[in-house]
Design a protein around this motif. Sequence first.
Motif, PDB file in Angstrom:
ATOM      1  N   VAL A   2      50.389 -11.311 -80.095  1.00 27.93           N
ATOM      2  CA  VAL A   2      50.305 -12.611 -78.968  1.00 27.93           C
ATOM      3  C   VAL A   2      51.736 -12.620 -78.303  1.00 27.93           C
ATOM      4  O   VAL A   2      52.594 -13.087 -79.105  1.00 27.93           O
ATOM      5  N   VAL A   3      52.005 -11.988 -77.053  1.00 22.42           N
ATOM      6  CA  VAL A   3      53.349 -12.445 -76.631  1.00 22.42           C
ATOM      7  C   VAL A   3      52.901 -13.160 -75.028  1.00 22.42           C
ATOM      8  O   VAL A   3      52.107 -12.465 -74.358  1.00 22.42           O
ATOM      9  N   PRO A   4      53.276 -14.266 -75.031  1.00 27.57           N
ATOM     10  CA  PRO A   4      53.145 -15.094 -73.721  1.00 27.57           C
ATOM     11  C   PRO A   4      53.417 -14.342 -72.539  1.00 27.57           C
ATOM     12  O   PRO A   4      54.646 -13.954 -72.485  1.00 27.57           O
ATOM     13  N   PRO A   5      52.679 -14.491 -71.386  1.00 30.15           N
ATOM     14  CA  PRO A   5      53.169 -13.822 -70.371  1.00 30.15           C
ATOM     15  C   PRO A   5      54.349 -14.635 -69.652  1.00 30.15           C
ATOM     16  O   PRO A   5      54.378 -15.865 -69.814  1.00 30.15           O
ATOM     17  N   GLY A   6      55.174 -13.961 -69.137  1.00 36.69           N
ATOM     18  CA  GLY A   6      56.240 -14.693 -68.664  1.00 36.69           C
ATOM     19  C   GLY A   6      56.207 -14.807 -67.018  1.00 36.69           C
ATOM     20  O   GLY A   6      55.911 -15.746 -66.559  1.00 36.69           O
ATOM     21  N   TYR A   7      56.451 -13.802 -66.331  1.00 39.81           N
ATOM     22  CA  TYR A   7      56.432 -13.763 -65.088  1.00 39.81           C
ATOM     23  C   TYR A   7      55.372 -12.829 -64.384  1.00 39.81           C
ATOM     24  O   TYR A   7      55.599 -11.718 -64.985  1.00 39.81           O
ATOM     25  N   LEU A   8      54.703 -13.212 -63.483  1.00 43.76           N
ATOM     26  CA  LEU A   8      53.473 -12.175 -63.265  1.00 43.76           C
ATOM     27  C   LEU A   8      52.720 -11.453 -64.246  1.00 43.76           C
ATOM     28  O   LEU A   8      52.741 -10.141 -64.300  1.00 43.76           O
ATOM     29  N   TYR A   9      52.376 -12.042 -65.128  1.00 47.06           N
ATOM     30  CA  TYR A   9      51.430 -11.810 -66.106  1.00 47.06           C
ATOM     31  C   TYR A   9      52.060 -10.707 -67.089  1.00 47.06           C
ATOM     32  O   TYR A   9      51.085 -10.003 -67.768  1.00 47.06           O
ATOM     33  N   VAL A  10      53.118 -10.544 -67.063  1.00 51.79           N
ATOM     34  CA  VAL A  10      53.738  -9.562 -67.952  1.00 51.79           C
ATOM     35  C   VAL A  10      54.288 -10.067 -69.367  1.00 51.79           C
ATOM     36  O   VAL A  10      54.982 -11.012 -69.306  1.00 51.79           O
ATOM     37  N   PRO A  11      53.644  -9.551 -70.271  1.00 51.29           N
ATOM     38  CA  PRO A  11      54.163 -10.222 -71.717  1.00 51.29           C
ATOM     39  C   PRO A  11      55.549  -9.787 -72.005  1.00 51.29           C
ATOM     40  O   PRO A  11      55.581  -8.623 -72.661  1.00 51.29           O
ATOM     41  N   SER A  12      56.644 -10.260 -71.617  1.00 53.98           N
ATOM     42  CA  SER A  12      57.631  -9.699 -72.009  1.00 53.98           C
ATOM     43  C   SER A  12      58.484 -10.595 -72.826  1.00 53.98           C
ATOM     44  O   SER A  12      59.628 -10.123 -73.495  1.00 53.98           O
ATOM     45  N   GLY A  13      57.884 -11.700 -73.377  1.00 57.23           N
ATOM     46  CA  GLY A  13      58.663 -12.456 -74.357  1.00 57.23           C
ATOM     47  C   GLY A  13      59.633 -13.541 -73.698  1.00 57.23           C
ATOM     48  O   GLY A  13      59.899 -14.553 -74.392  1.00 57.23           O
TER      49      GLY A  13
END
Length: 714
Positions: A347-358
């Motif tokens: 599980v990596v939460p989405p940052g900006y525009l739904y991309v899970p970048s951490g």
Amino acid sequence: MSTYQKQSTTESVKGKLPTPGSGIEIKKAICSICNPIPHCGIGAYVKDGVIIKVEGARENPHNAGTLCAKGAASRQYAYHKDHILSPLVRKGSRGSGDFEAVSWDEAFDLTADRVERIRRDSGPESIVFYAGYPKWMRPFLKRFAHSFGSPNYCTESSTCSAAASMAARLNYGVMGRPQFSKAKCLLVWSNNPFYSNTAAVRKLVEARERGLKIIEVGPLVTPLTAHADIHLRMRPGTSGALALGMGNVIIEEDIYDRKFVENWTIGFDEFRSYVKQFTPSFTEEITGVSAGLMQKAARVYAKAKPAGLLTGANATVYHTNGVQNHRALTALVGLTGNFDQEGGNYVVPPGYLYVPSGVVTRQDEFEQSRPWEEMAPRVGQDLYPVWCKMVPQGQAIHVPFQIKSGRPYPIRAMIGFGVNHRMWPGPDFMAESLRMLDFFLDVDIFMTDTARMADVVLPACTSFERSEHKFYPERYVIWTSPVIEPLGESRSDTDIIFELAARLAPGDQLLREGYEACVDWILEPTGLSVAELKKYPAGYSLKDVRKPEYRKYEKGGFPTPSGKMEFTSSILKEAGLDPLPLYEEPKYSPRSTPELSKDFPLILTSGARLPMFIHSRTFRLPWPRSLRPDPMLDINPKDAAQRGIKQGDWVSLSAPRGSINVRANLTQIVPLQYAGRLKTAMVRRLDWCDYLRDHEEMPEAPELDRILARFYLW
Ligand SMILES: Nc1nc2c(c(=O)[nH]1)N[C@H]1C(S)=C(S)[C@@H](COP(=O)(O)OP(=O)(O)OC[C@H]3O[C@@H](n4cnc5c(=O)[nH]c(N)nc54)[C@H](O)[C@@H]3O)O[C@H]1N2
Ligand SMILES: Nc1nc2c(c(=O)[nH]1)N[C@H]1C(S)=C(S)[C@@H](COP(=O)(O)OP(=O)(O)OC[C@H]3O[C@@H](n4cnc5c(=O)[nH]c(N)nc54)[C@H](O)[C@@H]3O)O[C@H]1N2
Ligand code: SF4
Ligand SMILES: [Mo]
């Protein structure tokens, strides 16, 4: 001299190189043809203000110098003759295409005037703010809607990922994605990344070369099949039964993760007793997958630790009972103890525009500028309470119903970005509803059949002509600058939103400060800023982003009502629905409607992705189109032979709702008794699957819930 030698002469190569005398500059952009997940980095060769060539940006770790068949045709996309080049106001009747070019100020003022009057007479909720598949402008559009006072920000995701993500969230509260590089086994459930997410495939193939086991689930043979150890080709619509069958094997053979199940789940006993009936032979009877192969797959997945599950956004949920089916298959992750594990579904939460970048941003906070309680109920809220509880949007599929019925309150206008009525399950029904609106604004790059029905059409520019911000899952970040001037008078979607907001939501101070200030506000917790990002036109790697820990639930529990993974969903139970992921046959299927199957013996599935088309976007472009010029139906050669059909024949494909003429493509990729992957450019599709049209009156709620997980044809 051969052609090859001719092309290799110094003369012809020289013109392409950005040598000092050539006048060519390589500028950095991102491809937005299939935004927002890939957004591949592009090097645009620009000469005299014109893009003369594109290539994949090598430094961008996401696509690492590659472009797909669509991205390679970027110049055809950017310079297409169908581009709208100035704001347009309707002169003739709706749909006639008779427009008058006006100035931006005239178009904005006219829009503001019409929308303001509707707000005054019918309330802000009577205006729907809609974004189609284009996603880059969404945070700003949603905030604009809410600041304007309308709860009705709706998007294409109502037809796509929302159902699958809702299913996973009912189980876990949040869903993790597989880590290809760390998994020992990958269960790919109805997802064809070779066509639908090409940038991700390189990593998948690399992992395969390192020994990753792959189990593919899905009726069609895809490029992934060549890499798969096991391929389960179930009958369409039976994913739920197949998953429950696998669950049964995993429990009966005691290869489930007891520790995780005992400590971190609720409802396991009910689940265990429910899946008992899905014995391998019963599961085979329903799904058509051999019992032995299914058992083998269940064992491989459960025993390979860690193992990841990769699902698609829609193939499993485009059926009646879709959400429950998707719950059944995502339950396998917890059952095998692979949730939020290294190499499992992390599980990596989405940052900006739904991309899970951490990276953690304030996008959600930015979007929702007003609490729900201060606004009217959303479109569909009375009929889909669970959906509306879990998805912070209005239900776009219900928009045409509410326009037509005026219940529970009238919908009178739409401010839309990339509206395509053919996206809705009943395209004619949607078109009819759009024509009933008092005001319809559509912002699009191209003049489309839907835009023709609008009162005002505003020209959006492409990603080459605008500034855009993107995080990549590889912890890479970019802010682009336009590489060419906007064509004609086109403008970026965000400019358009901010101009409209200045007139219609002037009280929102943050929106008044403009696009860059808003992005800065969203990025505030990250320590990044637009000014800083601008210093790196090709983007840069974020070195100091800490990866989230594994097994976060051990500290904070699961974000579900019980704090645990829920085999029996508390939210569904409270709503009076089945808490277990119960299996139900599709509404129309050889098992549920055997009489119908006598007249319609083939099972049709549609919409499966092709590599060169994306929705209604690339059919216009000569290169992609040349790869499949006509609407085609894939059919197994044996089924074709039985009907005297030969390759390339025009055939009439009929379903209970209507028929369409398409060319036959005889191929083993579709199983017997199955006509699959009817696919062509969306605009050429005839409007025949309008089964919603049958409903002059609004159907009852349970029926609507079923329709929500409906089928597509394109
Ligand atoms: N028949 C059929 N229907 C389907 C599907 C299917 O396979 N078959 N798939 C379903 C799924 S999963 C999805 S996600 C939806 C997608 O369905 P749509 O939302 O219809 O997707 P697109 O056709 O990509 O985009 C809609 C419009 O956005 C415009 N557009 C593109 N980029 C931009 C931009 O940057 N700004 C603006 N303003 N406009 C832009 C395009 O020109 C197009 O007219 O369709 C769903 N409906
Ligand atoms: N080139 C390209 N890429 C795209 C898109 C595009 O239009 N073109 N669209 C984008 C969007 S919006 C989306 S949502 C994704 C979707 O992309 P994917 O999730 O990859 O979806 P599909 O290609 O529709 O289906 C994947 C597989 O599902 C299986 N399948 C077909 N019918 C059924 C069924 O009834 N039940 C089950 N369980 N499986 C079935 C088939 O084996 C098929 O190969 O792609 C995105 N990427
Ligand atoms: S996958 Fe293709 S269309 Fe999508 S962003 Fe990358 S190059 Fe563009
Ligand atoms: Mo989608």
